[in-house]
Design an enzyme around this catalytic site. Sequence first.
Site, PDB file in Angstrom:
ATOM      1  CG  ASN A   1      -1.810   1.233   1.294  1.00 45.33           C
ATOM      2  OD1 ASN A   1      -2.443   1.570   0.300  1.00 45.33           O
ATOM      3  ND2 ASN A   1      -1.870   1.891   2.444  1.00 45.33           N
TER       4      ASN A   1
ATOM      5  CG  HIS B   1      -0.375   6.163   4.762  1.00 44.88           C
ATOM      6  ND1 HIS B   1      -1.737   6.206   4.905  1.00 44.88           N
ATOM      7  CD2 HIS B   1       0.128   6.968   5.735  1.00 44.88           C
ATOM      8  CE1 HIS B   1      -2.034   7.008   5.923  1.00 44.88           C
ATOM      9  NE2 HIS B   1      -0.936   7.479   6.440  1.00 44.88           N
TER      10      HIS B   1
ATOM     11  CB  SER C   1       5.298   5.346   3.899  1.00 47.07           C
ATOM     12  OG  SER C   1       5.780   6.436   4.673  1.00 47.07           O
TER      13      SER C   1
ATOM     14  CG  ASP D   1      -2.521   3.476   7.042  1.00 46.57           C
ATOM     15  OD1 ASP D   1      -3.303   4.376   7.403  1.00 46.57           O
ATOM     16  OD2 ASP D   1      -2.623   2.864   5.959  1.00 46.57           O
TER      17      ASP D   1
HETATM   18  C1  GRF Z   1      -2.867   9.625  -2.997  1.00 49.01           C
HETATM   19  O1  GRF Z   1      -2.596  10.728  -2.182  1.00 49.01           O
HETATM   20  C2  GRF Z   1      -2.358   8.383  -2.317  1.00 49.01           C
HETATM   21  O2  GRF Z   1      -1.292   8.648  -1.432  1.00 49.01           O
HETATM   22  C3  GRF Z   1      -3.516   7.907  -1.518  1.00 49.01           C
HETATM   23  O3  GRF Z   1      -4.654   8.174  -2.337  1.00 49.01           O
HETATM   24  C4  GRF Z   1      -4.396   9.405  -3.059  1.00 49.01           C
HETATM   25  C5  GRF Z   1      -4.942   9.325  -4.461  1.00 49.01           C
HETATM   26  O4  GRF Z   1      -4.211   8.342  -5.124  1.00 49.01           O
HETATM   27  N1  GRF Z   1      -3.375   6.507  -1.234  1.00 49.01           N
HETATM   28  P1  GRF Z   1      -4.516   7.966  -6.685  1.00 49.01           P
HETATM   29  O5  GRF Z   1      -4.328   9.217  -7.516  1.00 49.01           O
HETATM   30  O6  GRF Z   1      -5.958   7.472  -6.758  1.00 49.01           O
HETATM   31  O7  GRF Z   1      -3.493   6.922  -6.979  1.00 49.01           O
END
Ligand code: GRF
Length: 195
Positions: free
Chosen positions: A106, A108, A135, A144
């Site tokens: 994942n 985060h 991370s 997380d």
């Molecule tokens: C990002 O900030 C990521 O860190 C979090 O979800 C947000 C959107 O991610 N997990 P994405 O553009 O859908 O990949």
Amino acid sequence: MRRVAILISGGGSNMEALVRDMGGDHPARAVLVVSNVPGAGGLAKAQALGVPTAVVDHRDYPTREAFEAALTQALRPAAPELICLAGFMRVLTAGFVAGWEGRMLNIHPSLLPKYKGLNTHARAIEAGDAQAGCSVHEVTARLDDGPILGQARVPVEPGDTPDTLAARILPWEHRLYPAVLRRFALGDKRPVLLP
Ligand code: GRF
């Protein structure tokens, strides 16, 4: 060649970065993108990149377990060996996670172990942190909380809002996650530290 499924809930920019990187000599290929949200922007991005997609709408299921059983069914034909959560906004049960222990990652948007959970950028700004970032970690039953596989650090600038900080971090997410997956797919768990 390791087979990777990517789970999304929204725009899928991290999914796109992962898929674009999985070519040539990369040890993995994206075999499926699954969204729990019908019409998530990432689904069109995946289709444009030629990756099969599926939707398992969590609102169609009475329990987390029922949703995850449907998710498992959707994953089965693609036979993934690894799962990347990329902007996936559902908390997975310990039972599901246990079935993917050591094979699910994942990303985060904080420098874990700081700021688990939501509103990470606002919390870093509120705390007056000089640095923030993102991370990539192995997914374990605790939210997380799994082993860190990579981090990218960026400065928090005076006057930052959660949106300006998120915008500074996101491009680093798109560099970090692919770099981690390249190593992880080869069984290399040494952390990737950026810049
Ligand atoms: C990002 O900030 C990521 O860190 C979090 O979800 C947000 C959107 O991610 N997990 P994405 O553009 O859908 O990949």
